[in-house]
Design an enzyme around this catalytic site. Structure first.
Site, PDB file in Angstrom:
ATOM      1  N   HIS A  49     -15.088 -25.020  22.613  1.00 36.81           N
ATOM      2  CA  HIS A  49     -14.372 -25.146  21.335  1.00 36.81           C
ATOM      3  C   HIS A  49     -12.926 -25.530  21.615  1.00 36.81           C
ATOM      4  CE1 HIS A  49     -13.519 -24.441  17.120  1.00 36.81           C
ATOM      5  NE2 HIS A  49     -12.434 -23.791  17.491  1.00 36.81           N
ATOM      6  N   GLU A  64     -11.253 -29.574  28.316  1.00 35.52           N
ATOM      7  CA  GLU A  64     -12.631 -29.223  27.970  1.00 35.52           C
ATOM      8  C   GLU A  64     -13.588 -29.699  29.050  1.00 35.52           C
ATOM      9  OE1 GLU A  64     -14.092 -30.170  24.010  1.00 35.52           O
ATOM     10  OE2 GLU A  64     -12.044 -30.290  23.276  1.00 35.52           O
ATOM     11  N   ASP A  76     -23.162 -16.609  19.741  1.00 34.60           N
ATOM     12  CA  ASP A  76     -23.945 -15.674  18.942  1.00 34.60           C
ATOM     13  C   ASP A  76     -24.156 -16.312  17.568  1.00 34.60           C
ATOM     14  OD1 ASP A  76     -21.571 -15.287  17.528  1.00 34.60           O
ATOM     15  OD2 ASP A  76     -21.157 -13.327  18.411  1.00 34.60           O
TER      16      ASP A  76
END
Length: 201
Positions: A110, A175, A142
């Protein structure tokens, strides 16, 4: 025996390409990409996977309820015998059914320092808030949005003249770097989850 990675993507798949490069160069050792799957027809990431000769699937999510769709995706991933699932620009929130099928075996990247700025347009959110540092986070997935235990983070300084595009570009480089590091760590199994903390062991 090689660890088998499943990649889920919705768009161009730049993080997928970074992971695939790391697998090919053994920066993620003893592993292979077992399946690249998209929920969108025409996703450029699928074309890039095909160019590499990797197994691909497109299962359109259009008009399907979340769990109904996720059951099809889970079946495809189980059929491909994946050990770890990496979300790479996959624009869907996973259902509890999906998460339960692969406990502590789903990672996401993210473009913010979670828990700050979850959801979409994180870079714009960071600029509007006026933070001096942004970055990116690899976390376990999750059923909540960008909320699972954090594996790795990288910090990027926000410059006074940054735009969404310039900040996003610098974050994206980080990232690509830390996602491969996180996948390597999780596949090696040298970690434990203590509450919300992911601790290298």
């Amino acid at each position: 025996m090689k660890s088998r990675i499943g990649i889920l993507l919705s768009g161009r798949g730049s993080n997928f390409v970074a992971l695939a490069d790391s697998v090919d160069s053994a920066r993620i050792p003893n592993s292979e990409i077992a399946l690249v799957l998209s929920n969108r027809e025409g996703a450029p990431g699928i074309d890039r996977a095909k160019e590499r000769g990797l197994p691909t699937r497109v299962i359109s999510s259009k008009g399907l309820e979340r769990e109904t769709y996720d059951r099809q995706v889970v079946a495809a991933l189980q059929e491909s015998k994946v050990d770890l699932i990496c979300l790479a620009g996959y624009m869907r929130l996973l259902s509890p059914y999906f998460v339960a099928a692969f406990p502590n075996r789903i990672l996401n990247i993210h473009p913010s320092l979670l828990p700050s700025f979850p959801g979409l347009e994180s870079q714009r959110q960071a600029l509007e808030y006026g933070v001096k540092f942004a970055g990116c986070t690899v976390h376990f997935v999750d059923e909540n949005l960008d909320a699972g235990p954090i594996v790795l983070q990288a910090i990027v300084e926000v410059k006074d003249d940054d735009t969404d595009a310039t900040l996003s570009e610098r974050i994206l480089k980080e990232e690509h770097r830390i996602y491969s590091e996180a996948v390597k760590m999780i596949l090696k199994g040298n970690f434990k989850i203590s509450g919300r903390r992911v601790v290298q062991s």
